[in-house]
Design a protein around this motif. Structure first.
Motif, PDB file in Angstrom:
ATOM      1  N   CYS A   1      59.532  55.539  50.944  1.00  0.00           N
ATOM      2  CA  CYS A   1      58.235  54.914  50.655  1.00  0.00           C
ATOM      3  C   CYS A   1      58.274  53.415  50.991  1.00  0.00           C
ATOM      4  O   CYS A   1      57.333  52.875  51.584  1.00  0.00           O
TER       5      CYS A   1
ATOM      6  N   ASP B   1      56.156  51.438  53.799  1.00  0.00           N
ATOM      7  CA  ASP B   1      55.478  50.222  53.338  1.00  0.00           C
ATOM      8  C   ASP B   1      55.783  49.055  54.281  1.00  0.00           C
ATOM      9  O   ASP B   1      54.890  48.364  54.769  1.00  0.00           O
TER      10      ASP B   1
ATOM     11  N   THR C   1      57.041  57.097  43.161  1.00  0.00           N
ATOM     12  CA  THR C   1      56.151  56.265  42.343  1.00  0.00           C
ATOM     13  C   THR C   1      56.451  54.765  42.459  1.00  0.00           C
ATOM     14  O   THR C   1      55.529  53.963  42.555  1.00  0.00           O
TER      15      THR C   1
ATOM     16  N   LEU D   1      55.007  53.576  45.658  1.00  0.00           N
ATOM     17  CA  LEU D   1      53.535  53.546  45.645  1.00  0.00           C
ATOM     18  C   LEU D   1      53.031  52.360  44.834  1.00  0.00           C
ATOM     19  O   LEU D   1      52.115  51.638  45.246  1.00  0.00           O
TER      20      LEU D   1
ATOM     21  N   ALA E   1      50.397  58.758  51.590  1.00  0.00           N
ATOM     22  CA  ALA E   1      51.508  59.562  51.099  1.00  0.00           C
ATOM     23  C   ALA E   1      51.043  61.005  51.018  1.00  0.00           C
ATOM     24  O   ALA E   1      49.991  61.294  50.443  1.00  0.00           O
TER      25      ALA E   1
ATOM     26  N   THR F   1      50.215  59.580  39.656  1.00  0.00           N
ATOM     27  CA  THR F   1      50.050  58.474  40.603  1.00  0.00           C
ATOM     28  C   THR F   1      48.665  57.845  40.568  1.00  0.00           C
ATOM     29  O   THR F   1      48.402  56.912  41.329  1.00  0.00           O
TER      30      THR F   1
ATOM     31  N   THR G   1      47.763  54.222  42.806  1.00  0.00           N
ATOM     32  CA  THR G   1      47.247  54.428  44.162  1.00  0.00           C
ATOM     33  C   THR G   1      45.825  53.906  44.204  1.00  0.00           C
ATOM     34  O   THR G   1      45.148  53.800  43.175  1.00  0.00           O
TER      35      THR G   1
ATOM     36  N   ASN H   1      43.573  59.008  45.043  1.00  0.00           N
ATOM     37  CA  ASN H   1      44.409  60.176  45.289  1.00  0.00           C
ATOM     38  C   ASN H   1      43.603  61.440  45.082  1.00  0.00           C
ATOM     39  O   ASN H   1      42.551  61.430  44.445  1.00  0.00           O
TER      40      ASN H   1
ATOM     41  N   PRO I   1      47.663  52.191  48.902  1.00  0.00           N
ATOM     42  CA  PRO I   1      48.189  53.527  49.137  1.00  0.00           C
ATOM     43  C   PRO I   1      47.215  54.630  48.703  1.00  0.00           C
ATOM     44  O   PRO I   1      46.555  54.505  47.675  1.00  0.00           O
TER      45      PRO I   1
ATOM     46  N   LEU J   1      47.195  58.861  48.152  1.00  0.00           N
ATOM     47  CA  LEU J   1      48.078  60.025  48.086  1.00  0.00           C
ATOM     48  C   LEU J   1      47.269  61.309  48.196  1.00  0.00           C
ATOM     49  O   LEU J   1      46.214  61.449  47.575  1.00  0.00           O
TER      50      LEU J   1
END
Lengths: 571, 169
Positions: free
Chosen positions: A64, A68, A92, A95, A107, A131, A135, A138, A165, A167
């Motif tokens: 991750c 990034d 996590t 993120l 993700a 998440t 995020t 998501n 981010p 997800l």
């Protein structure tokens, strides 16, 4: 007849996993970072035949951070894949890091079969639930026909507005299902609107405030970098003749070698930057959010200043510091428009005052010390790389020294975990940045305890033959914690000293190159050897264990109440 | 200070969790939250009563609007608003008290929706202060059970004068 009819009505179908790969390709994804697991096997099976390069980290957190840094160093969207349950939970930290620093990331996580969800199935976790606060958005896909459009929306949301981010949780049966192939639909997100253009009247008001100001300061953050607004920022600073200070995330937005640069402000910022902010009559904040590490005691922050706040995210404005002139819009748009309206002002008194502060309180360290001073290593690295390397860091003292002594001259050159302060970010970030910039010199300036957290990714660097360098500022402590214990807990070093492995030998065990410097005289040669190395390389600098980061605004103090200003005055 | 916010949200799974989670994560104080579908089945309306000063509520409004599935947020501060809670309340009611209690229900424009030998269940809808007043009025008889929805609210259309103004302060 029958054949004919079938031909007419037949809709082409593909397995969901192929649809996912096709949609990634549609978005120009060339490389992604992912770790396998049971419920993402259909997807990896299709990646096997695709032109997408898959980089396998040693831990999903590393993957991750790699995605990034890939995103931070290029401005593209980073992509990371993990399996359900532990794979997803391992994401996590990465993120949350990307969320705090507004990094565009998509993700994809596998999930157990739809009919098993909620039954505590093997490797099941409520990934969207876990998440949600870390995020930008998501979603779980429960209808395979929505796969492609969900991915398109994810890329759109991740990369527009304030980036972040996104997800997508994908149950394994969605990947297996046969899905009709449909052309891209227009993206309709009724709740998602971005105001790129600032309000014209507010921009005019801002320009008037700038033109009439005697002592202005530009305070710029990561939003200028992610918003590709460095060029208009530079022009504005020049045209209107305004000094520029940067947050940690903003370093590189403005060339630190420029005479208008005040370098970093805040807790470990330059004294002259903090004094300028505390004495300015106009603070022009662009793409920054008045973080507590920047402002110190809020009530005493920039007490004489009117505040212009330019930010794409309306919720950032007036969250911590009330803005007199709020401008919601992208840094690029607003600065470009502002540029037309501002005029040159000499502001001699103001610049004389700043020059005086710069002369009296430069960033400095004890150059006559017998031990290896960490600042010396970083300064020497800056010299030998001519300030051109892409630098990543972990979190702690070494990160602050890097911010102070490596003078960044361009955006996307400095990749560090600002908002979340994620230890262990440096090495995987260097790997991600190196993948994105194969010909660049990429160096992770790391601390021993940060490095300890994710050093297993050395194995990734070796496997993919990436020439990343780790410049280890090894003081045998969790350095920043030790500094706080020294200053605020009476030198009671509770649990902050580490027994580390021999990092140079460990690097060799991984198949990388290990170097070490124990004496000050060895430093330039070791740096030279490290830079000449074509393989991944760890250079272990055994620095002065009790060196502190100065100057420093103690927590709860206001910005100009800095300790450590006169620390070398007698030397 | 109480503020009423009205949020139009996409009617999708996870939206309520997202909104509630945002409040919890940012330590905002929710007084009540009421959700239901609108005439458009793809949209729901949330009425959120928040306690905080103007600065806090402004931040709540912005953070709400930032959620991707939240379509529109409106702050009713300073507007002429019709606000209603619905309450079901079960009050101890021996036969000899029945006329007394029924008169009370009548006074509050409530409705008896169930009755037994020892209790009545009453439905009362109205602005919060009216509901509170009814609870106080029932307290001496003995409250056996009580359930309330959160507030739902809608701004009055400015063009028309209010036909009745029972909740005027």
């Amino acid at each position: 007849m029958t054949a004919n009819t079938t031909e007419k009505t037949a809709v082409q179908t593909k397995p969901g996993s192929q649809i996912i790969v096709d949609t990634l390709l549609e978005h120009g994804v060339e490389v992604l970072f992912g770790y396998l697991g049971g419920v993402v096997l259909p997807l990896f099976d299709k990646l096997y035949d695709s032109p997408i390069r898959v980089v396998i980290p040693r831990h999903e957190q590393g993957g991750c951070h790699m995605a990034d840094a890939y995103a931070r160093s290029t401005g593209k969207v980073g992509v990371v894949i993990a399996t359900s349950g532990p794979g997803a939970t391992n994401l996590t930290t990465g993120l949350a890091t990307a969320m705090m620093d507004s990094v565009p990331l998509v993700a994809l996580t596998g999930q157990v079969r739809t009919e098993l969800i909620g039954n505590d199935a093997f490797q099941e976790a409520d990934t969207t639930g876990i998440t949600r606060p870390i995020t930008k958005h998501n979603v779980i896909v429960k209808n395979p026909n929505e796969l492609a459009q969900t991915i398109r929306e994810a890329f759109f949301i991740a990369s527009t507005g304030r980036p972040g981010p996104v997800l997508i949780d994908i149950p394994v049966d969605m990947q297996i299902a046969q899905v009709p192939v449909t052309p891209p639909q227009p993206i309709e997100l009724p709740g998602y609107r971005i105001r790129e253009r600032g309000h014209a009247r507010q921009i005019t008001a801002a320009a008037e405030a700038i033109n009439s100001s005697q002592r202005p300061v530009l305070y710029v953050g990561g939003g200028v970098i992610s918003g590709n607004a460095s060029e208009p920022l530079r022009k504005l600073a020049k045209k209107a003749n305004i000094p520029v200070t940067m947050t940690l995330m903003g370093l590189g937005a403005f060339d630190q070698n420029d005479p208008l640069s005040l370098n970093m402000l805040g807790m470990h910022g330059a004294a002259y930057a903090n004094f300028a902010v505390q004495n300015c009559d106009l603070l022009i904040c662009v793409g920054a959010r008045f973080d507590d590490r920047v402002t110190g005691k809020l009530k005493a922050f920039a007490p004489h200043a009117r505040v212009i706040h330019i930010d794409l995210d309306p919720s950032s404005i007036s969250k911590n510091v009330p803005a007199d002139i709020p401008v919601v819009g992208s840094a690029r748009h607003v600065l470009t428009e502002l540029l037309e309206l501002v005029e040159y002002r000499e502001r001699k008194e103001w610049f004389d005052q700043i020059a005086e502060w710069k002369k009296r309180h430069p960033l400095r360290y004890d150059q006559n010390a017998k031990t290896i001073k960490p600042q010396y290593v970083i300064e020497e690295l800056w010299k030998q790389t001519q300030g051109q390397a892409i630098i990543t860091t972990g979190v702690g003292q070494h990160q602050m020294w890097t911010a102070q002594f490596y003078r960044f001259n361009r955006p996307r050159q400095f990749i560090t975990s600002g908002g979340l302060g994620t230890m262990g970010f440096g090495l995987p970030a260097a790997i991600g940045a190196q993948i994105a910039n194969p010909d660049a010199l990429v160096i992770d300036i790391d601390g021993d305890s940060s490095f300890n957290m994710t050093l297993t990714e050395l194995s990734t660097a070796v496997m993919y033959e990436l020439p990343v360098k780790v410049c280890l500022i090894n003081n045998g402590y969790m350095g920043m914690v030790r500094q706080w214990q020294e200053l605020f807990y009476g030198k009671r070093y509770s649990c902050s000293s580490l027994k580390s492995p021999d990092f140079a030998r460990l690097a060799e065990a991984f198949g990388a190159v290990g170097l070490r410097a124990e004496k000050k005289e060895e430093v330039p040669a070791v740096i030279k050897a490290m830079l000449a190395e074509k393989r991944p390389c760890v250079a272990d600098f055994r620095v002065d264990p009790e060196e502190n980061v100065w100057p420093m605004v103690p927590a709860g103090k206001s910005l100009h109440e800095m300790d450590g200003l006169d620390i070398f005055e007698m030397a | 200070m109480k503020h009423i916010l009205s949020a139009l949200v996409q009617n999708k799974p996870g939206v309520l969790a997202h909104v509630a989670g945002m409040f919890a994560a940012r330590a905002f104080n929710i007084d009540s939250l009421a959700v239901g579908r609108t005439d458009d089945p793809s949209l729901s309306r949330m009425t959120i009563v928040v306690i905080g000063d103007d600065r806090v509520v402004e931040q709540v409004r912005k953070q709400l609007a930032k959620i991707v599935t939240v379509v529109k947020v409106q702050d009713f501060a300073g507007m002429d608003v019709v606000a209603r809670d619905l309450m079901l309340i079960s009050v101890a009611c021996p036969p000899e008290k029945r006329p007394e209690i029924l008169a009370l229900v009548e006074m509050f424009q409530g409705k008896v929706v169930d009755i037994g030998s020892k209790f009545v269940m009453v439905e009362v809808a109205g602005p919060e202060n009216k509901i509170e007043a009814f609870i106080e009025a029932c307290r001496p008889y003995g409250i056996k059970n009580l359930v309330r929805t959160g507030t739902v609210a809608m701004a009055r259309q400015p063009r028309f004068a209010p036909p009745e103004n029972e909740e005027a302060k």
